[in-house]
Design a protein around this motif. Structure first.
Motif, PDB file in Angstrom:
ATOM      1  N   THR A 116       0.829  -1.201   0.000  1.00 35.29           N
ATOM      2  CA  THR A 116       0.000   0.000   0.000  1.00 35.29           C
ATOM      3  C   THR A 116       0.862   1.249   0.000  1.00 35.29           C
ATOM      4  OG1 THR A 116      -1.819  -1.097   1.160  1.00 35.29           O
ATOM      5  CG2 THR A 116      -1.740   1.295   1.289  1.00 35.29           C
ATOM      6  N   LEU A 117       1.901   1.273   0.833  1.00 32.68           N
ATOM      7  CA  LEU A 117       2.783   2.436   0.897  1.00 32.68           C
ATOM      8  C   LEU A 117       3.481   2.671  -0.435  1.00 32.68           C
ATOM      9  CD1 LEU A 117       4.395   2.022   4.451  1.00 32.68           C
ATOM     10  CD2 LEU A 117       2.615   3.639   3.757  1.00 32.68           C
ATOM     11  N   LYS A 118       3.947   1.583  -1.056  1.00 33.64           N
ATOM     12  CA  LYS A 118       4.600   1.720  -2.359  1.00 33.64           C
ATOM     13  C   LYS A 118       3.630   2.290  -3.393  1.00 33.64           C
ATOM     14  CE  LYS A 118       7.958  -2.058  -1.816  1.00 33.64           C
ATOM     15  NZ  LYS A 118       8.393  -3.391  -2.331  1.00 33.64           N
ATOM     16  N   ALA A 119       2.399   1.772  -3.386  1.00 33.94           N
ATOM     17  CA  ALA A 119       1.391   2.227  -4.342  1.00 33.94           C
ATOM     18  C   ALA A 119       1.009   3.682  -4.103  1.00 33.94           C
ATOM     19  CB  ALA A 119       0.153   1.338  -4.262  1.00 33.94           C
ATOM     20  N   SER A 120       1.206   4.153  -2.873  1.00 33.89           N
ATOM     21  CA  SER A 120       0.857   5.526  -2.525  1.00 33.89           C
ATOM     22  C   SER A 120       1.986   6.504  -2.791  1.00 33.89           C
ATOM     23  CB  SER A 120       0.462   5.602  -1.045  1.00 33.89           C
ATOM     24  OG  SER A 120      -0.632   4.771  -0.785  1.00 33.89           O
ATOM     25  N   GLY A 121       3.101   6.006  -3.301  1.00 33.60           N
ATOM     26  CA  GLY A 121       4.203   6.893  -3.642  1.00 33.60           C
ATOM     27  C   GLY A 121       5.274   7.029  -2.585  1.00 33.60           C
ATOM     28  N   VAL A 122       5.121   6.339  -1.454  1.00 34.32           N
ATOM     29  CA  VAL A 122       6.158   6.384  -0.418  1.00 34.32           C
ATOM     30  C   VAL A 122       7.368   5.593  -0.923  1.00 34.32           C
ATOM     31  CG1 VAL A 122       6.741   5.799   1.962  1.00 34.32           C
ATOM     32  CG2 VAL A 122       4.423   6.544   1.393  1.00 34.32           C
ATOM     33  N   PRO A 123       8.573   6.162  -0.858  1.00 28.81           N
ATOM     34  CA  PRO A 123       9.759   5.496  -1.411  1.00 28.81           C
ATOM     35  C   PRO A 123      10.240   4.331  -0.562  1.00 28.81           C
ATOM     36  CG  PRO A 123      10.411   7.524  -0.332  1.00 28.81           C
ATOM     37  CD  PRO A 123       8.898   7.506  -0.308  1.00 28.81           C
ATOM     38  N   VAL A 124       9.444   3.272  -0.517  1.00 26.44           N
ATOM     39  CA  VAL A 124       9.795   2.066   0.227  1.00 26.44           C
ATOM     40  C   VAL A 124      10.483   1.086  -0.708  1.00 26.44           C
ATOM     41  CG1 VAL A 124       8.915   0.091   1.515  1.00 26.44           C
ATOM     42  CG2 VAL A 124       7.873   2.334   1.834  1.00 26.44           C
ATOM     43  N   GLU A 125      11.620   0.575  -0.289  1.00 24.69           N
ATOM     44  CA  GLU A 125      12.319  -0.446  -1.056  1.00 24.69           C
ATOM     45  C   GLU A 125      12.437  -1.695  -0.205  1.00 24.69           C
ATOM     46  OE1 GLU A 125      16.057   0.801  -2.577  1.00 24.69           O
ATOM     47  OE2 GLU A 125      15.193   2.349  -3.894  1.00 24.69           O
ATOM     48  N   GLY A 126      12.391  -2.856  -0.860  1.00 19.40           N
ATOM     49  CA  GLY A 126      12.537  -4.111  -0.140  1.00 19.40           C
ATOM     50  C   GLY A 126      11.540  -5.138  -0.617  1.00 19.40           C
ATOM     51  N   GLU A 127      11.622  -6.324  -0.030  1.00 20.49           N
ATOM     52  CA  GLU A 127      10.734  -7.409  -0.405  1.00 20.49           C
ATOM     53  C   GLU A 127      10.670  -8.431   0.712  1.00 20.49           C
ATOM     54  OE1 GLU A 127      13.996 -10.063  -2.886  1.00 20.49           O
ATOM     55  OE2 GLU A 127      12.761  -8.626  -3.965  1.00 20.49           O
ATOM     56  N   ARG A 128       9.718  -9.358   0.598  1.00 28.34           N
ATOM     57  CA  ARG A 128       9.560 -10.405   1.587  1.00 28.34           C
ATOM     58  C   ARG A 128      10.856 -11.205   1.718  1.00 28.34           C
ATOM     59  NH1 ARG A 128       3.758 -13.207  -0.055  1.00 28.34           N
ATOM     60  NH2 ARG A 128       2.555 -11.284  -0.318  1.00 28.34           N
ATOM     61  N   GLY A 129      11.195 -11.534   2.949  1.00 28.75           N
ATOM     62  CA  GLY A 129      12.379 -12.337   3.196  1.00 28.75           C
ATOM     63  C   GLY A 129      13.665 -11.540   3.273  1.00 28.75           C
ATOM     64  N   VAL A 130      13.618 -10.276   2.867  1.00 30.30           N
ATOM     65  CA  VAL A 130      14.807  -9.421   2.908  1.00 30.30           C
ATOM     66  C   VAL A 130      14.625  -8.318   3.931  1.00 30.30           C
ATOM     67  CG1 VAL A 130      16.312  -7.882   1.592  1.00 30.30           C
ATOM     68  CG2 VAL A 130      15.348  -9.922   0.500  1.00 30.30           C
ATOM     69  N   GLY A 131      13.618  -7.499   3.733  1.00 28.71           N
ATOM     70  CA  GLY A 131      13.352  -6.394   4.639  1.00 28.71           C
ATOM     71  C   GLY A 131      12.939  -5.161   3.867  1.00 28.71           C
ATOM     72  N   TYR A 132      12.649  -4.091   4.609  1.00 27.79           N
ATOM     73  CA  TYR A 132      12.156  -2.867   3.992  1.00 27.79           C
ATOM     74  C   TYR A 132      12.866  -1.648   4.569  1.00 27.79           C
ATOM     75  CZ  TYR A 132       8.345  -6.006   2.677  1.00 27.79           C
ATOM     76  OH  TYR A 132       7.611  -7.061   2.191  1.00 27.79           O
ATOM     77  N   MET A 133      12.982  -0.610   3.743  1.00 26.80           N
ATOM     78  CA  MET A 133      13.544   0.649   4.196  1.00 26.80           C
ATOM     79  C   MET A 133      12.986   1.767   3.323  1.00 26.80           C
ATOM     80  SD  MET A 133      17.454   0.294   2.724  1.00 26.80           S
ATOM     81  CE  MET A 133      17.957   1.860   3.451  1.00 26.80           C
ATOM     82  N   VAL A 134      13.000   2.988   3.854  1.00 30.41           N
ATOM     83  CA  VAL A 134      12.550   4.156   3.100  1.00 30.41           C
ATOM     84  C   VAL A 134      13.771   4.908   2.605  1.00 30.41           C
ATOM     85  CG1 VAL A 134      11.495   6.436   3.295  1.00 30.41           C
ATOM     86  CG2 VAL A 134      10.309   4.448   4.202  1.00 30.41           C
ATOM     87  N   THR A 135      13.795   5.203   1.331  1.00 29.38           N
ATOM     88  CA  THR A 135      14.897   5.969   0.748  1.00 29.38           C
ATOM     89  C   THR A 135      14.427   7.385   0.475  1.00 29.38           C
ATOM     90  OG1 THR A 135      14.261   5.280  -1.472  1.00 29.38           O
ATOM     91  CG2 THR A 135      15.861   3.906  -0.326  1.00 29.38           C
ATOM     92  N   SER A 136      15.352   8.317   0.359  1.00 28.30           N
ATOM     93  CA  SER A 136      15.002   9.704   0.080  1.00 28.30           C
ATOM     94  C   SER A 136      14.482   9.822  -1.345  1.00 28.30           C
ATOM     95  CB  SER A 136      16.224  10.614   0.254  1.00 28.30           C
ATOM     96  OG  SER A 136      16.675  10.587   1.593  1.00 28.30           O
ATOM     97  N   PRO A 137      13.317  10.427  -1.510  1.00 25.93           N
ATOM     98  CA  PRO A 137      12.777  10.563  -2.862  1.00 25.93           C
ATOM     99  C   PRO A 137      13.536  11.605  -3.672  1.00 25.93           C
ATOM    100  CG  PRO A 137      11.403  11.748  -1.307  1.00 25.93           C
ATOM    101  CD  PRO A 137      12.443  11.019  -0.494  1.00 25.93           C
ATOM    102  N   ILE A 138      13.582  11.396  -4.982  1.00 25.99           N
ATOM    103  CA  ILE A 138      14.169  12.382  -5.890  1.00 25.99           C
ATOM    104  C   ILE A 138      13.039  13.244  -6.416  1.00 25.99           C
ATOM    105  CG2 ILE A 138      15.425  12.721  -8.047  1.00 25.99           C
ATOM    106  CD1 ILE A 138      16.730  10.015  -7.581  1.00 25.99           C
ATOM    107  N   THR A 139      13.076  14.523  -6.115  1.00 27.07           N
ATOM    108  CA  THR A 139      11.973  15.401  -6.515  1.00 27.07           C
ATOM    109  C   THR A 139      12.489  16.586  -7.310  1.00 27.07           C
ATOM    110  OG1 THR A 139      12.119  16.659  -4.458  1.00 27.07           O
ATOM    111  CG2 THR A 139      10.607  14.801  -4.480  1.00 27.07           C
TER     112      THR A 139
END
Length: 245
Positions: free
Chosen positions: A51-74
């Protein structure tokens, strides 16, 4: 956590807000760690991340690895002050509640475009969540705007305020506070203060403040309770203060 504990009395949009605050430290968090922090199942975390990814939040990661927020390029086409951005969001909130479906839809897409170009600044980065995550997020933010004049005055003039506050868990309390800082997160305003009830620093979501009263008393900067002390407290914790207060 695989069994799936569920939060009680907390809306999904509030949980997403909490997840963004956790991820903002720039570190990699596993789904299990996030699930333990917000008390839901790992499966729920997977859905929340999508949901966060679909909403434009710069979340990177996947199941089994993990997640983090990166700084967006604007690439913002114009520079807006926080006050101007607040006014713009309020206008979009009103349009979003219009009975005209086309107008309401246009307000939604406008909100998404605002999210896409929010610049980084010297204050807290934009959380980047809101209309796309929860259709009433703007209405929530607007609910707190009526308190902003008193809160701003309290910070500037060092006035002791009494607030009635509804926590994310549904607990309503009356707090005597020393307001020290207002922050804007792109959708939600927060008030950082020294709370006499908890005898410590707390950060309150302005949209969850029910009432504000000027007690008529003022306070002087005191060691252990100042803005500088609050900033040091945040750094020691390694992340933004708990918004649940």
């Amino acid at each position: 956590m695989a069994g799936g504990r569920k939060q009680t009395g907390i809306r999904r949009s509030d949980r997403l807000f909490d997840l963004i605050q956790i991820l903002r430290d720039g570190q990699l968090h596993t789904a299990r760690q996030l699930a333990q922090r917000v008390e839901v199942s790992e499966r729920t975390i997977w859905r929340d991340m999508a949901t966060l990814k679909a909403s434009g939040v710069p979340v990177e990661g996947e199941r089994g690895v993990g997640y983090m927020v990166t700084s967006p390029i604007t690439l913002p086409p114009i520079n807006l002050t926080m006050g101007e951005l607040e006014a713009l969001h309020l206008a979009v909130a009103i349009l979003g509640e219009a009975t005209d479906p086309e107008l309401a839809q246009n307000a939604k897409t406008l909100a998404e475009k605002i999210d896409a170009v929010l610049p980084e600044n010297t204050g807290p980065p934009s959380a980047g969540w809101g209309y796309a995550v929860h259709p009433y997020a703007f209405a929530d933010a607007r609910a707190g705007f009526k308190h902003m004049p008193l809160l701003r005055d309290g910070v500037r003039e060092q006035k002791v305020l009494r607030i009635s506050y509804l926590s994310l868990s549904g607990e309503k309390t009356s707090r005597l506070i020393r307001p020290i800082q207002l922050n804007y997160w792109g959708r939600v305003w927060t008030l950082s203060a020294w709370c006499e009830l908890r005898e410590g620093f707390r950060t309150f979501r302005v949209d969850r403040i029910d009432s504000v009263i000027d007690t008529g008393a003022s306070f002087k900067e005191e060691s252990g309770k100042s803005l500088a002390d609050f900033i040091a407290y945040q750094k020691a914790k390694g992340m933004p203060s708990d918004t649940s207060a």
